[in-house]
Design a protein around this motif. Structure first.
Motif, PDB file in Angstrom:
ATOM      1  N   ALA A   1       0.838  -1.208   0.000  1.00 47.03           N
ATOM      2  CA  ALA A   1       0.000   0.000   0.000  1.00 47.03           C
ATOM      3  C   ALA A   1       0.867   1.250   0.000  1.00 47.03           C
ATOM      4  CB  ALA A   1      -0.926  -0.017   1.215  1.00 47.03           C
ATOM      5  N   ALA A   2       1.952   1.230   0.749  1.00 45.67           N
ATOM      6  CA  ALA A   2       2.855   2.385   0.805  1.00 45.67           C
ATOM      7  C   ALA A   2       3.575   2.588  -0.528  1.00 45.67           C
ATOM      8  CB  ALA A   2       3.863   2.194   1.933  1.00 45.67           C
ATOM      9  N   LEU A   3       3.925   1.496  -1.196  1.00 50.89           N
ATOM     10  CA  LEU A   3       4.557   1.611  -2.511  1.00 50.89           C
ATOM     11  C   LEU A   3       3.589   2.216  -3.527  1.00 50.89           C
ATOM     12  CD1 LEU A   3       6.423  -1.818  -2.617  1.00 50.89           C
ATOM     13  CD2 LEU A   3       7.503   0.449  -2.555  1.00 50.89           C
ATOM     14  N   GLU A   4       2.353   1.783  -3.476  1.00 51.36           N
ATOM     15  CA  GLU A   4       1.351   2.347  -4.387  1.00 51.36           C
ATOM     16  C   GLU A   4       1.191   3.847  -4.153  1.00 51.36           C
ATOM     17  OE1 GLU A   4      -3.367   1.757  -5.592  1.00 51.36           O
ATOM     18  OE2 GLU A   4      -2.381   0.344  -4.240  1.00 51.36           O
ATOM     19  N   ALA A   5       1.214   4.260  -2.869  1.00 53.35           N
ATOM     20  CA  ALA A   5       1.108   5.681  -2.553  1.00 53.35           C
ATOM     21  C   ALA A   5       2.308   6.470  -3.077  1.00 53.35           C
ATOM     22  CB  ALA A   5       0.976   5.870  -1.037  1.00 53.35           C
ATOM     23  N   ARG A   6       3.428   5.774  -3.260  1.00 49.48           N
ATOM     24  CA  ARG A   6       4.630   6.416  -3.799  1.00 49.48           C
ATOM     25  C   ARG A   6       4.706   6.298  -5.326  1.00 49.48           C
ATOM     26  NH1 ARG A   6      10.153   5.033  -0.912  1.00 49.48           N
ATOM     27  NH2 ARG A   6      10.731   6.558  -2.522  1.00 49.48           N
ATOM     28  N   ASN A   7       3.652   5.824  -5.948  1.00 49.94           N
ATOM     29  CA  ASN A   7       3.584   5.693  -7.399  1.00 49.94           C
ATOM     30  C   ASN A   7       4.558   4.639  -7.925  1.00 49.94           C
ATOM     31  OD1 ASN A   7       2.283   6.470  -9.776  1.00 49.94           O
ATOM     32  ND2 ASN A   7       3.913   7.892 -10.348  1.00 49.94           N
ATOM     33  N   ILE A   8       4.730   3.565  -7.140  1.00 48.39           N
ATOM     34  CA  ILE A   8       5.630   2.485  -7.520  1.00 48.39           C
ATOM     35  C   ILE A   8       4.820   1.195  -7.591  1.00 48.39           C
ATOM     36  CG2 ILE A   8       7.670   1.135  -6.851  1.00 48.39           C
ATOM     37  CD1 ILE A   8       8.598   3.616  -5.285  1.00 48.39           C
ATOM     38  N   ALA A   9       4.840   0.538  -8.740  1.00 50.52           N
ATOM     39  CA  ALA A   9       4.110  -0.719  -8.905  1.00 50.52           C
ATOM     40  C   ALA A   9       4.794  -1.820  -8.107  1.00 50.52           C
ATOM     41  CB  ALA A   9       4.057  -1.102 -10.375  1.00 50.52           C
TER      42      ALA A   9
END
Length: 453
Positions: A81-89
């Motif tokens: 979820a944190a990666l998605e918030a950072r725009n990282i797949a």
């Protein structure tokens, strides 16, 4: 800042004409304060490519069971979820990284990975790198000082490592800046595991469930940060005074999070240092000096998981006393169910069974008694590792291997000679009682309470 000595090239070559830069996340399962992740984003930005994260869910991971997988999956849910918030797949796939990573990396310009210290983790990275057609770089982020920078050889004890760390520690004890992904997120064209549903994933794995999940710990960066704040605000000031008392809960409780890479040791060290409380030095001694000594041990000692890895004096003295009469003899099953004559040892084993953790001082006593109550030192070592790795959330870890080995003489000196132990340091129940209110500890984890629950 990402220091150059954190970076090691596993496969050379010019960057491929890929569609993304791939971070194969294995040991460092977090989206913050992760040098490997930040290096991947940095390399992706330089190439005007998106950064993607791959995690391989390996059902046959050595000695892992439901207890470990449940905690890990809770953490991965938050990490993704944190990666998605950072725009990282981010993508989680079932299978061995040796097979999965090269397949996904066919479209990658470059592969970045974090560092693992145990035998199988090192082997995975070497085999993956050998199968790639693009460059591969390993970035160390679960050590504050990279192992080789701390020392170029196996260290005898903390006393020999401490002065060496002093020269390089300040250069590495600095915050890590979080990079912003410059390119839009690129979804990898794969049907992955649903990291947002840890219970659903756990139900499909079919892993050993005899060591069930615990309710005393919940995986993830946010829970680790909550525990860190509790420790800093309520315990750090008296940590040096109360840390060894088993009846008082004064540990940070961060060990499982450090083991799974869900919390950065650098982040923890900076937070404790900046508080400047009275107990900070004692805590940093354990977090930095002792932990780095454990990394040194498994890195430079190929026999870290057996008696053969002990110093010569310890092997000699244990062998000389291998035929000594033992006051008690217990097989593995009796030890595992906490059914010895010793209420303090039983309490420590019960704490481990129920909570997936054990007080640090009791870990020493626990291991010493296994040596005293086993038919041979080799049997004792094997039993201690089995119990440690099966039941503790932070088992299967450099700290665990070094801790078990310490009970047999590693990173210690010869003491007065006595039966069974020879010159290896001895501990007994009377010593515990002189120092601590052991009845209070035994009450917390004694058989009566275990029966009620």
């Amino acid at each position: 800042m990402i220091q150059q000595d954190r970076i090691r090239v596993l496969r050379t070559g010019a960057p491929a004409q890929g569609a993304f830069v791939l971070y194969w996340m294995q040991a460092s399962q977090r989206a913050h304060f992760n040098h490997a992740l930040e290096y991947a984003v940095e390399q992706a930005n330089q190439r005007s490519l998106p950064a993607c994260v791959l995690f391989c869910l390996t059902v046959a991971y050595p000695e892992a069971n439901l207890r470990h997988y449940a905690f890990m999956l809770e953490g991965l849910r938050e990490t993704f979820a944190a990666l998605e918030a950072r725009n990282i797949a981010a993508l989680a796939l079932m299978g061995s990284p040796i097979d999965v990573v090269p397949r996904i990396a066919r479209r990658a310009a470059m592969v970045i990975t974090d560092r693992g210290y145990l035998r199988h983790q090192r082997s995975w990275r070497d085999e993956v790198a050998a199968r790639l057609s693009c460059p591969c770089v390993e970035v160390e982020t679960d050590a504050i000082v990279p192992v080789e920078s701390a020392s170029p050889k196996a260290e005898y004890a903390a006393a020999t490592l401490r002065p060496k760390l002093g020269w390089v520690l300040l250069r590495h004890l600095v915050p890590l800046r979080e990079r912003e992904a410059a390119r839009p997120r690129l979804e990898l064209d794969e049907q992955g595991v649903d990291a947002g549903d840890p219970d659903g994933v756990l139900a499909t794995l079919g892993v050993d469930a005899t060591a069930g999940r615990v309710t005393t710990f919940h995986g993830g960066w946010s829970e680790a940060e909550r525990l860190l704040n509790v420790f800093l605000n309520e315990k750090l000031d008296r940590y040096s005074e109360l840390r060894s008392n088993p009846a008082v809960p004064y540990s940070s409780r961060l060990s499982p999070y450090l083991h799974f890479g869900q919390m950065s040791p650098l982040y923890v060290a900076l937070a404790a240092r900046d508080r400047g409380d009275a107990g900070a030095d004692a805590f940093l001694e354990e977090l930095i000096i002792r932990r780095e000594l454990s990394l040194n041990y498994v890195h430079y000692n190929p026999a870290y998981d057996s008696l053969a890895g002990l110093p010569q004096w310890a092997r000699n003295t244990l062998e000389a006393h291998a035929g000594d009469r033992r006051p008690y003899l217990y097989d593995l099953a009796t030890l595992e169910r906490a059914a010895t004559h010793d209420p303090y040892w039983n309490a420590a084993q019960t704490e481990m069974l129920r909570s997936g953790s054990m007080h640090n001082y009791m870990r020493m006593y626990w291991g010493k008694k296994i040596l005293e109550w086993s038919p041979t030192p080799a049997t004792a070592f094997a039993h201690a590792l089995h119990l440690n790795n099966r039941w503790l959330l932070d088992g299967r870890d450099p700290n665990s291997y070094a801790g078990v080995a310490w009970c047999f003489g590693m990173h210690d000196r010869p003491w007065a000679e006595r039966p069974v132990f020879g010159k290896v340091r001895y501990m007994n129940a009377a010593g515990l009682e002189r120092k601590f209110p052991m009845r209070e500890y035994a009450t917390l984890y004694g058989p009566r309470r275990l029966t009620r629950e």
